[in-house]
Design a protein around this motif. Structure first.
Motif, PDB file in Angstrom:
ATOM      1  N   LEU A  53      52.171 -30.923 -32.188  1.00 31.75           N
ATOM      2  CA  LEU A  53      51.370 -30.398 -32.807  1.00 31.75           C
ATOM      3  C   LEU A  53      50.106 -30.446 -31.860  1.00 31.75           C
ATOM      4  O   LEU A  53      49.559 -29.847 -30.938  1.00 31.75           O
ATOM      5  CB  LEU A  53      50.467 -30.210 -33.557  1.00 31.75           C
ATOM      6  N   ASN A  54      49.814 -32.222 -32.307  1.00 31.44           N
ATOM      7  CA  ASN A  54      48.504 -32.608 -31.607  1.00 31.44           C
ATOM      8  C   ASN A  54      48.871 -33.576 -29.862  1.00 31.44           C
ATOM      9  O   ASN A  54      47.417 -33.823 -29.154  1.00 31.44           O
ATOM     10  CB  ASN A  54      48.050 -34.268 -32.283  1.00 31.44           C
ATOM     11  N   HIS A  92      50.882 -26.157 -27.153  1.00 29.50           N
ATOM     12  CA  HIS A  92      51.626 -24.469 -27.737  1.00 29.50           C
ATOM     13  C   HIS A  92      50.548 -23.532 -27.983  1.00 29.50           C
ATOM     14  O   HIS A  92      49.664 -23.584 -28.208  1.00 29.50           O
ATOM     15  CB  HIS A  92      51.834 -25.269 -29.794  1.00 29.50           C
ATOM     16  N   ASN A 139      50.534 -28.786 -41.984  1.00 32.63           N
ATOM     17  CA  ASN A 139      49.930 -29.279 -40.287  1.00 32.63           C
ATOM     18  C   ASN A 139      49.321 -30.221 -39.795  1.00 32.63           C
ATOM     19  O   ASN A 139      49.444 -30.855 -38.984  1.00 32.63           O
ATOM     20  CB  ASN A 139      50.214 -28.098 -39.473  1.00 32.63           C
TER      21      ASN A 139
HETATM   22  C1  LIG Z   1      46.789 -25.821 -38.759  1.00 32.65           C
HETATM   23  O1  LIG Z   1      46.631 -24.948 -39.430  1.00 32.65           O
HETATM   24  C2  LIG Z   1      44.779 -24.376 -39.610  1.00 32.65           C
HETATM   25  C3  LIG Z   1      45.181 -23.391 -40.644  1.00 32.65           C
HETATM   26  O2  LIG Z   1      46.187 -22.745 -39.921  1.00 32.65           O
HETATM   27  C4  LIG Z   1      44.755 -23.777 -38.315  1.00 32.65           C
HETATM   28  O3  LIG Z   1      43.618 -23.282 -37.889  1.00 32.65           O
HETATM   29  C5  LIG Z   1      45.186 -25.121 -37.431  1.00 32.65           C
HETATM   30  O4  LIG Z   1      44.450 -24.879 -35.087  1.00 32.65           O
HETATM   31  C6  LIG Z   1      46.021 -25.620 -37.225  1.00 32.65           C
HETATM   32  N1  LIG Z   1      45.837 -27.071 -36.641  1.00 32.65           N
HETATM   33  C7  LIG Z   1      47.041 -27.283 -35.813  1.00 32.65           C
HETATM   34  C8  LIG Z   1      46.496 -28.577 -34.994  1.00 32.65           C
HETATM   35  O5  LIG Z   1      47.874 -26.864 -35.126  1.00 32.65           O
END
Ligand SMILES: *[C@@H]1O[C@H](CO)[C@@H](O)[C@H](O)[C@H]1NC(C)=O
Ligand SMILES: *[C@@H]1O[C@H](CO)[C@@H](O)[C@H](O)[C@H]1NC(C)=O
Ligand SMILES: *[C@@H]1O[C@H](CO)[C@@H](O)[C@H](O)[C@H]1NC(C)=O
Ligand SMILES: *[C@@H]1O[C@H](CO)[C@@H](O)[C@H](O)[C@H]1NC(C)=O
Ligand SMILES: *[C@@H]1O[C@H](CO)[C@@H](O)[C@H](O)[C@H]1NC(C)=O
Ligand SMILES: *[C@@H]1O[C@H](CO)[C@@H](O)[C@H](O)[C@H]1NC(C)=O
Length: 388
Positions: A257-258, A262, A322
């Motif tokens: 994710l980082n 996405h 996450n």
């Molecule tokens: C993780 O989940 C939160 C809550 O749904 C969201 O606001 C955030 O952007 C997410 N972080 C990532 C790195 O995707």
């Protein structure tokens, strides 16, 4: 007066009853105490009437289950410093999480010691240690490390080397048994737990394989064939009871994710690649079971355990699915934990301990779902497989 007293008692007992119900509900997914014996552990799981006679637990795979083999190798892929182990009696061991792993929990259920890392056993111990060992090694995959990954990670135990070490184990242990037959029986009753493929579909793909394979489907097919050959080698050494994990949805891991683009809550092309591979496993294991006499292959859907947690985090006690609990050197969730930096305090509410690896709480849910849940493990649950 008597009436008031009585109704107070009524209220009081109602209060305790409510408290009891809430307590059970909210605690049931929390890992039980570190020092619980098998009886207490089975009681906690409401399974106290099971009689389990599993002689040994042998473990293969990557950093999700490595219990310290990499400490003995020339690699940077180590987790032998705090905050790793902060909930393992405060002792870093090489486990890439805050506490126990899925494998440790299975051992506790079976009343066995935590399977020790093979490379930590002396020659003498290798001849007498009959409750099973752990060959897992962080950064390993079904395939050997590709050259660009060797440059980064150094020497880890490839799956082939792990199987070679099982070969050593069988040679060392043989003399401990009365007859070849009793040794074969022991091996056939032992559980072989396999968690592999994560790195092949993650870092190996990113670093090299995506240039060598035309499509992710071709790669998945190649990987599944490579896995098949290696499972057969483990069978040839005497294993009969296999539990094979599929690969988890790495596209939802903080690291991905980082670091990757996405537009949904996960990196979909990573999960798609994993789905191709996971989709090949049911047939592959059925085929192996048919061709390898006396074998049992249980496929457990770790991917689904993660998905279920993502669908209803609160039901499993999580508020953060996450993010990394620990803090990395770069402070942007792209590396393992920084040495001696305090992690988050609410570890039981995080799915991930570092940007790659789940917390002890997730490891416990992982074990717990495998134990009894036919929608996750097929054709047998872990409990059933242990009792075969
Ligand atoms: C993780 O989940 C939160 C809550 O749904 C969201 O606001 C955030 O952007 C997410 N972080 C990532 C790195 O995707
Ligand atoms: C296991 O733990 C329970 C609860 O703490 C205790 O009552 C029991 O005596 C223990 N059993 C053994 C065999 O140590
Ligand atoms: C275990 O067996 C006892 C006695 O037969 C029974 O009362 C109890 O409900 C059983 N517990 C479970 C979890 O099945
Ligand atoms: C185990 O080791 C022996 C002796 O080195 C070798 O001949 C055999 O092929 C090995 N078996 C497996 C399955 O790796
Ligand atoms: C999301 O990203 C994928 C590729 O990363 C792209 O194919 C798709 O069109 C995007 N969807 C939306 C709604 O932007
Ligand atoms: C994270 O931080 C490191 C060190 O500052 C940097 O090299 C890297 O590009 C950063 N990664 C992301 C995805 O922000």
């Amino acid at each position: 007066m008597a009436f008031i007293f009585a109704s107070c008692l009524g209220l009081l007992s109602l209060f305790f009853q409510c408290f009891y119900v809430i307590h059970i509900y909210s605690e049931s997914y929390l890992p039980p105490d570190f020092n619980n014996n098998q009886t207490a552990f089975l009681q906690y799981l409401a399974s106290e009437n099971l009689s389990l006679r599993l002689p040994a637990l042998y473990v293969f795979g990557d950093s999700y289950i490595d219990a310290g083999n990499n400490n003995f190798l020339d690699t940077i892929a180590k987790a032998n410093f705090l905050p790793y182990g902060i909930d393992f009696g405060g002792v870093p061991t090489g486990r890439a999480t805050n506490g126990r792993t899925v494998v440790d929990f299975i051992a506790q259920v079976a009343g066995l010691p935590f399977p020790p890392p093979m490379l930590g056993l002396s020659e003498t111990e290798r001849k007498i240690f009959v409750s099973g060992v752990n060959y897992g090694s962080g950064s390993s995959g079904i395939l050997p490390l590709p050259p660009p990954a060797v440059e980064i990670f150094g020497h880890i135990l490839s799956f082939d080397e792990q199987i070679e070490l099982l070969n050593d184990t069988t040679r060392s242990l043989k003399g401990h048994f009365d007859s070849p037959e009793s040794f074969s029986l022991y091996l056939s009753k032992s559980l072989f737990f396999i968690h592999i493929g994560t790195n092949d579909l993650g870092i190996y793909w990113d670093l090299e394989q995506k240039r060598k394979f035309r499509t992710a489907e071709d790669y998945a097919l190649f990987l599944s064939e490579e896995l098949s050959g290696r499972l057969e080698a483990i069978y040839q050494l005497g294993a009969r009871k296999f539990l094979v994990n599929n690969v988890s949805p790495l596209g939802c891991q903080p690291f991905n994710l980082n670091t990757k683009m996405h537009n949904t809550s996960c990196v979909e092309d990573v999960n798609q690649r994993i789905a191709f591979y996971n989709g090949l496993l049911p047939n592959l294991l059925t085929k192996l079971e048919t061709s390898l006499k006396g074998s049992t292959f249980v496929l457990c859907d770790l991917y689904k355990v993660f998905e279920d947690v993502y669908t209803q985090p609160a039901a499993y006690g999580f508020t953060n699915v996450n993010g990394s609990c620990c803090i990395d050197e770069a402070r942007n969730g792209t590396r393992g934990c920084a040495r001696n930096v305090a992690p988050c305090a609410d570890r039981t509410s995080h799915v991930f301990f570092d940007p790659f690896h789940p917390t002890e709480s997730f490891h416990f849910i992982w074990m717990r779902r495998f134990l009894k849940d036919h929608s996750v493990c097929s054709p047998f649950t872990l409990f059933e497989l242990m009792q075969l």
